[in-house]
Design a protein around this motif. Sequence first.
Motif, PDB file in Angstrom:
ATOM      1  N   GLN A  45      57.607  84.541  28.787  1.00 50.93           N
ATOM      2  CA  GLN A  45      58.232  82.758  28.516  1.00 50.93           C
ATOM      3  C   GLN A  45      57.166  81.865  28.667  1.00 50.93           C
ATOM      4  OE1 GLN A  45      60.125  82.199  32.223  1.00 50.93           O
ATOM      5  NE2 GLN A  45      60.229  80.039  31.642  1.00 50.93           N
ATOM      6  N   ARG A  46      55.818  82.686  29.204  1.00 50.81           N
ATOM      7  CA  ARG A  46      54.599  81.438  29.648  1.00 50.81           C
ATOM      8  C   ARG A  46      53.966  81.104  28.409  1.00 50.81           C
ATOM      9  NH1 ARG A  46      52.690  81.716  35.911  1.00 50.81           N
ATOM     10  NH2 ARG A  46      54.023  80.145  36.771  1.00 50.81           N
ATOM     11  N   TYR A  47      53.626  82.310  28.139  1.00 56.00           N
ATOM     12  CA  TYR A  47      52.541  82.520  26.962  1.00 56.00           C
ATOM     13  C   TYR A  47      53.068  83.782  25.588  1.00 56.00           C
ATOM     14  CZ  TYR A  47      50.480  81.429  31.453  1.00 56.00           C
ATOM     15  OH  TYR A  47      49.013  80.435  31.751  1.00 56.00           O
ATOM     16  N   GLY A  48      54.077  83.856  25.399  1.00 50.89           N
ATOM     17  CA  GLY A  48      54.383  84.712  24.413  1.00 50.89           C
ATOM     18  C   GLY A  48      54.558  83.831  22.827  1.00 50.89           C
ATOM     19  N   GLU A  49      54.630  82.777  22.564  1.00 47.01           N
ATOM     20  CA  GLU A  49      54.103  82.518  21.942  1.00 47.01           C
ATOM     21  C   GLU A  49      53.236  82.919  21.355  1.00 47.01           C
ATOM     22  OE1 GLU A  49      56.195  81.575  19.641  1.00 47.01           O
ATOM     23  OE2 GLU A  49      57.843  81.662  20.056  1.00 47.01           O
ATOM     24  N   GLY A  50      52.048  81.669  22.353  1.00 49.24           N
ATOM     25  CA  GLY A  50      50.134  81.561  22.453  1.00 49.24           C
ATOM     26  C   GLY A  50      49.852  83.051  21.577  1.00 49.24           C
ATOM     27  N   ILE A  51      49.931  84.263  22.436  1.00 50.35           N
ATOM     28  CA  ILE A  51      49.944  85.190  22.013  1.00 50.35           C
ATOM     29  C   ILE A  51      50.322  85.948  20.557  1.00 50.35           C
ATOM     30  CG2 ILE A  51      50.173  88.039  22.664  1.00 50.35           C
ATOM     31  CD1 ILE A  51      50.839  87.168  25.806  1.00 50.35           C
ATOM     32  N   ILE A  52      51.653  85.407  20.527  1.00 46.75           N
ATOM     33  CA  ILE A  52      52.327  86.030  18.691  1.00 46.75           C
ATOM     34  C   ILE A  52      50.893  84.778  18.061  1.00 46.75           C
ATOM     35  CG2 ILE A  52      53.695  86.131  17.265  1.00 46.75           C
ATOM     36  CD1 ILE A  52      54.065  88.509  19.404  1.00 46.75           C
ATOM     37  N   ALA A  53      50.778  84.223  18.636  1.00 52.00           N
ATOM     38  CA  ALA A  53      49.784  82.519  17.994  1.00 52.00           C
ATOM     39  C   ALA A  53      48.026  83.579  17.289  1.00 52.00           C
ATOM     40  CB  ALA A  53      49.584  81.296  18.132  1.00 52.00           C
ATOM     41  N   ALA A  54      47.704  83.946  18.619  1.00 50.60           N
ATOM     42  CA  ALA A  54      46.481  84.978  18.362  1.00 50.60           C
ATOM     43  C   ALA A  54      46.722  86.408  17.930  1.00 50.60           C
ATOM     44  CB  ALA A  54      45.823  85.155  19.949  1.00 50.60           C
ATOM     45  N   ILE A  55      47.771  86.642  17.790  1.00 55.17           N
ATOM     46  CA  ILE A  55      47.770  87.655  17.001  1.00 55.17           C
ATOM     47  C   ILE A  55      48.015  87.307  15.157  1.00 55.17           C
ATOM     48  CG2 ILE A  55      49.122  90.312  16.712  1.00 55.17           C
ATOM     49  CD1 ILE A  55      47.743  90.335  18.848  1.00 55.17           C
ATOM     50  N   ALA A  56      48.176  86.576  14.869  1.00 59.97           N
ATOM     51  CA  ALA A  56      48.438  85.521  13.472  1.00 59.97           C
ATOM     52  C   ALA A  56      46.695  85.663  13.000  1.00 59.97           C
ATOM     53  CB  ALA A  56      49.636  84.653  13.491  1.00 59.97           C
ATOM     54  N   ARG A  57      45.904  84.563  14.474  1.00 57.58           N
ATOM     55  CA  ARG A  57      45.210  84.238  13.721  1.00 57.58           C
ATOM     56  C   ARG A  57      43.762  85.415  13.244  1.00 57.58           C
ATOM     57  NH1 ARG A  57      45.480  80.796  18.079  1.00 57.58           N
ATOM     58  NH2 ARG A  57      44.071  81.946  19.823  1.00 57.58           N
ATOM     59  N   ALA A  58      44.102  86.732  13.977  1.00 55.06           N
ATOM     60  CA  ALA A  58      43.155  88.049  14.662  1.00 55.06           C
ATOM     61  C   ALA A  58      43.549  88.543  12.756  1.00 55.06           C
ATOM     62  CB  ALA A  58      44.048  89.024  15.195  1.00 55.06           C
ATOM     63  N   ASP A  59      44.959  88.744  12.562  1.00 55.46           N
ATOM     64  CA  ASP A  59      45.323  88.781  11.135  1.00 55.46           C
ATOM     65  C   ASP A  59      44.831  88.230   9.891  1.00 55.46           C
ATOM     66  OD1 ASP A  59      47.138  90.663  12.298  1.00 55.46           O
ATOM     67  OD2 ASP A  59      48.756  89.875  11.705  1.00 55.46           O
ATOM     68  N   SER A  60      44.493  86.794   9.803  1.00 61.24           N
ATOM     69  CA  SER A  60      44.320  86.528   9.317  1.00 61.24           C
ATOM     70  C   SER A  60      43.043  86.390   8.560  1.00 61.24           C
ATOM     71  CB  SER A  60      44.182  84.895   9.263  1.00 61.24           C
ATOM     72  OG  SER A  60      43.852  83.844  10.767  1.00 61.24           O
ATOM     73  N   ILE A  61      42.130  87.402   9.258  1.00 64.19           N
ATOM     74  CA  ILE A  61      40.531  87.262   9.428  1.00 64.19           C
ATOM     75  C   ILE A  61      40.190  88.394   8.414  1.00 64.19           C
ATOM     76  CG2 ILE A  61      38.152  88.131  10.120  1.00 64.19           C
ATOM     77  CD1 ILE A  61      39.593  87.498  12.744  1.00 64.19           C
ATOM     78  N   PRO A  62      39.418  87.646   7.352  1.00 67.61           N
ATOM     79  CA  PRO A  62      39.054  88.768   6.079  1.00 67.61           C
ATOM     80  C   PRO A  62      38.608  90.063   6.830  1.00 67.61           C
ATOM     81  CG  PRO A  62      38.681  85.986   6.100  1.00 67.61           C
ATOM     82  CD  PRO A  62      38.473  86.447   6.946  1.00 67.61           C
ATOM     83  N   ALA A  63      38.650  91.066   6.205  1.00 67.39           N
ATOM     84  CA  ALA A  63      38.150  92.147   6.635  1.00 67.39           C
ATOM     85  C   ALA A  63      36.873  92.520   6.809  1.00 67.39           C
ATOM     86  CB  ALA A  63      38.552  93.879   5.018  1.00 67.39           C
TER      87      ALA A  63
END
Length: 400
Positions: free
Chosen positions: A272-290
């Motif tokens: 409830q508190r951090y779910g959206e922030g956690i998913i956003a962190a995962i998205a930032r990691a996905d956007s990093i070039p290999a």
Amino acid sequence: MQLSKWVRTRQELQSLAAALAGARIIGLDSEADSLHSFPEKVCLVQLADEAGAVFFVDPLSVRDLSPLASIIADPAVVKVFHGASYDVSSMKRDFGFEFGGLFDTMIAAQFLGLPELGLAALLERCFGIPLRPSRQKDDWARRPLTQAQEAYAAEDVQHLIPLCERLLAELRARGRDRWVQEECEALAGIPAADRVFDPEGYLRVKGAKALDRRGLAALRELFIAREAWAQEAGRPPFKILGNEAMVGIAGEKPRRPQDLRRIPGCSPKVIQRYGEGIIAAIARADSIPAAELPTVPRPKKPRVPPAVQRRIEALGRWRARKAEGLGLDPGLLLPRRLIEQLAEQDPLDRQALARIEGLRRWRIETFGSEILEVLGGKDGMRGLTHTSRSSGDRKQDSKE
């Protein structure tokens, strides 16, 4: 047990400082809220005088403890702690104290070779006093304290002076009081606690090495985000999101907040508190070039020259024999880091020994000749003695 007196105002603190001004010795301890608040703070300072009176100084009511500063710094007034490192660094940070005349009963117990070093064990050994169960996990910032907390806090400090005197007598009988004095002087000089966030700290999280590079990037993003959330909430990072949960999220890489439910440690409240922030962190990691994904560094073990290794092994054998004879922990008698420094620098005399950082006077005065003999003897240098070693020999050491 007599009641402890609370000190909650500037005037009461000044009165306490005046009462302690002529003291020969005081017991000292502190309690903090490190498991409950972020950043942590000292929430209670306990003092005991020779008559057995206990005082609770409340930093939450009177934050400026400068009236006590001169007493804390005075080397003529012995300040008795048990396990002083955390207390000293925390009180330096919060109150700007400098410490003189420090005596740590835990260090004393170590140099007596006692098998159990906790305060409860020492009080049982010396006085037959059973100590109450630990309350170190309590939230010491909450007021009022319970009767059980007050009793624990008082007992933590009221026996320190007689314990100091008992242990000091035993140390003197063995000729080790000066050893402890020097170690306590060094402890008094440790710096103030200063927690600096290390963004590379995610690499030290248990389980990080098992992640792939994309997972490692996700862990880094979560680690940095968690720190910001902890600062905002005023709660320790591990209470925001545990390390195990972070590693699980980084490995699973969920795409929606509801996907977090299957990951251990992700409670409904966390989601409830951090779910959206956690998913956003995962998205930032996905956007990093290999090519830019992080990797776990593989530190190269430095090659130790054979001559240095021989000296390390010789000192290790000497330490084992000597520590057994003295009934001390080998690491206390001569820590590994000092063994390595001695082996690398290969001092030839006591003046050179004195330049080894952290070796201490007591080791040089008591064991200096033996250490030099070991370094220059057959175990350390294949039969070469210090008198026969030339500058050419030393150059060869560095080449090996």
